[in-house]
Design a protein around this motif. Structure first.
Motif, short mmCIF file in Angstrom:
data_model
loop_
_atom_site.label_atom_id
_atom_site.label_comp_id
_atom_site.label_asym_id
_atom_site.label_seq_id
_atom_site.Cartn_x
_atom_site.Cartn_y
_atom_site.Cartn_z
N THR A 2 0.87 -1.22 0.27
CA THR A 2 -0.04 0.03 -0.01
C THR A 2 1.05 1.35 -0.11
N GLY A 3 0.62 2.15 -0.99
CA GLY A 3 1.53 3.08 -1.23
C GLY A 3 2.89 3.10 -1.81
N GLY A 4 3.08 1.86 -2.40
CA GLY A 4 4.08 1.41 -3.12
C GLY A 4 4.39 2.26 -4.30
N LYS A 5 5.56 2.01 -4.95
CA LYS A 5 5.89 2.93 -6.27
C LYS A 5 5.23 2.31 -7.37
N TYR A 6 4.70 1.07 -7.51
CA TYR A 6 3.94 0.72 -8.50
C TYR A 6 2.35 1.00 -8.48
N LEU A 20 2.30 -14.75 0.48
CA LEU A 20 2.55 -13.59 0.12
C LEU A 20 1.52 -13.63 -1.22
N THR A 21 1.27 -14.50 -1.91
CA THR A 21 0.48 -14.58 -3.05
C THR A 21 -1.18 -14.35 -2.43
N THR A 22 -1.16 -14.89 -1.40
CA THR A 22 -2.58 -14.71 -0.65
C THR A 22 -2.83 -13.40 -0.50
N ALA A 23 -1.79 -12.54 0.08
CA ALA A 23 -1.73 -11.15 0.61
C ALA A 23 -2.04 -10.44 -0.63
N LEU A 24 -1.46 -10.60 -1.63
CA LEU A 24 -1.55 -9.66 -2.86
C LEU A 24 -2.85 -10.01 -3.60
N VAL A 25 -3.52 -11.17 -3.75
CA VAL A 25 -4.61 -11.33 -4.34
C VAL A 25 -6.07 -11.06 -3.55
N GLY A 49 -0.90 -5.40 4.12
CA GLY A 49 -0.23 -4.23 3.80
C GLY A 49 0.17 -4.16 2.25
N PHE A 50 -0.61 -5.18 1.62
CA PHE A 50 -0.26 -5.21 0.07
C PHE A 50 -1.60 -4.65 -0.65
N VAL A 51 -1.37 -4.16 -1.85
CA VAL A 51 -2.75 -3.78 -2.67
C VAL A 51 -3.21 -5.16 -3.53
N LYS A 52 -4.56 -4.90 -3.69
CA LYS A 52 -5.06 -6.17 -4.31
C LYS A 52 -5.25 -6.22 -5.84
#
Length: 328
Positions: free
Chosen positions: A184-188, A239-244, A249-252
């Motif tokens: 969240t808030g990362g460069k991408y 990590l994949t679960t967090a992202l999907v 703290g990760f975007v979806k």
């Protein structure tokens, strides 16, 4: 829809003018080096394989790289334009896509507001000359948010997408960010937001981040690192679960637009290699059981998959042999 007039070279009506449909397909994607043999992190050497001879399991090939000062561009390093296009056409006829990858680790791209049209024109020119089916954003480090890159590049890609849509074609838009830039808030995040209704898939790199990772409260210890080979299957899954799901703290990123990016050999990346492919299979199976089956896998790189280690022993397409069947 953005409309504009493109006045550059136009493609002939040949096999390379096709843009294969991947909306309902699983993806097994590999990067291909547009340069000669080079040494790896462990002293090995990359292999060389013509585009047309890349194993069929790789149904998406990302050509590295489009880069350079000013408006970035591309030129085949050892082929004529005509021969490169012919080989792209061979893959297109098989239903496989060839993307141009924008960036790379050493790309000093610095686009400024007002250059959206010039960049769109150059991308279209490369498509018309070489037969590319889309573009993969592979900016790293300072280049991600340098100058106006994170607004100019999405704006240009939207123009390119709309240009080909008017011809009944679908120009693929993908990205291969290192996973820390997807917090969240990362460069991408500006790229994801600007292209939310346009990107086809995202292939986060699960390599070269050493001790970075994520916290999973229900585990003990809770911190999972990218370079922990013992807990690799847990890292891949959580990590994949967090992202999907957009948690921890990760975007979806929707699972049906998600590729896990892995190195194809110990030479391909400084760290992140999965020693036991069964770790990846466990993670993929568990994601599927959760109702989050991902769209596929990505690797850096095809050339390392057919390279040799420091003793001269071939890697013998290990990544393709072990992993291609996992995403069918």
């Amino acid at each position: 829809m953005t409309t504009f007039t493109y006045t550059g070279p136009k493609a002939p009506a040949d096999d390379a003018s096709e843009m294969p449909d991947f909306s309902k397909k699983k993806v097994f994607m590999g990067f291909w080096h547009n340069w000669g043999p080079s040494a790896g992190y462990q002293g090995g050497l990359t292999g060389e394989v013509p585009l047309e001879d890349i194993p069929v399991e790789y149904n998406v090939v990302a050509v590295a790289f489009m880069k350079g000062a000013g408006i970035p561009t591309f030129k085949p390093y050892n082929l004529s334009d005509e021969e490169f296009r012919r080989q792209v056409g061979v893959l297109n006829k098989q239903g496989r896509a060839v993307l141009i990858s924008l960036g790379g680790a050493d790309a000093h791209i610095a686009l400024k507001k007002g250059e959206e049209q010039a960049l769109a024109n150059e991308i279209i020119r490369l498509v018309e000359v070489y037969g590319f089916d889309g573009l993969d954003i592979d900016l790293e480090q300072t280049a991600i948010d340098f100058a106006d890159n994170n607004t100019v590049i999405p704006a240009a890609l939207i123009r390119v997408r709309d240009y080909y849509k008017s011809q009944g074609k679908h120009f693929l838009i993908t990205m291969a960010p290192e996973f820390p830039y997807l917090r969240t808030g990362g460069k991408y995040v500006p790229y994801l937001n600007a292209l939310a209704n346009y990107f086809d898939w995202i292939s986060p790199q699960y390599y070269n981040q050493a001790g970075d990772g994520l916290s999973v409260p229900e585990l003990n210890p809770s911190w999972l690192t990218q370079n922990d080979g013992v807990r690799k299957k847990e890292f891949l899954y959580y990590l994949t679960t967090a992202l999907v799901t957009g948690k921890n703290g990760f975007v979806k990123i929707p699972a049906d637009k998600f590729l896990i990016g892995l190195p194809s050999s110990i030479d391909a990346a400084a760290n992140g290699f999965v020693v036991d492919p069964n770790f990846a299979k466990w993670a993929l199976d568990k994601l599927k059981a959760d109702g989050n089956p991902v769209k596929g896998l990505m690797t850096w790189s095809i050339n390392w998959d057919c390279g040799t280690n420091k003793n001269g022993d071939p890697y013998d397409w290990r990544f393709k042999r072990y992993y291609s069947s996992m995403i069918q």
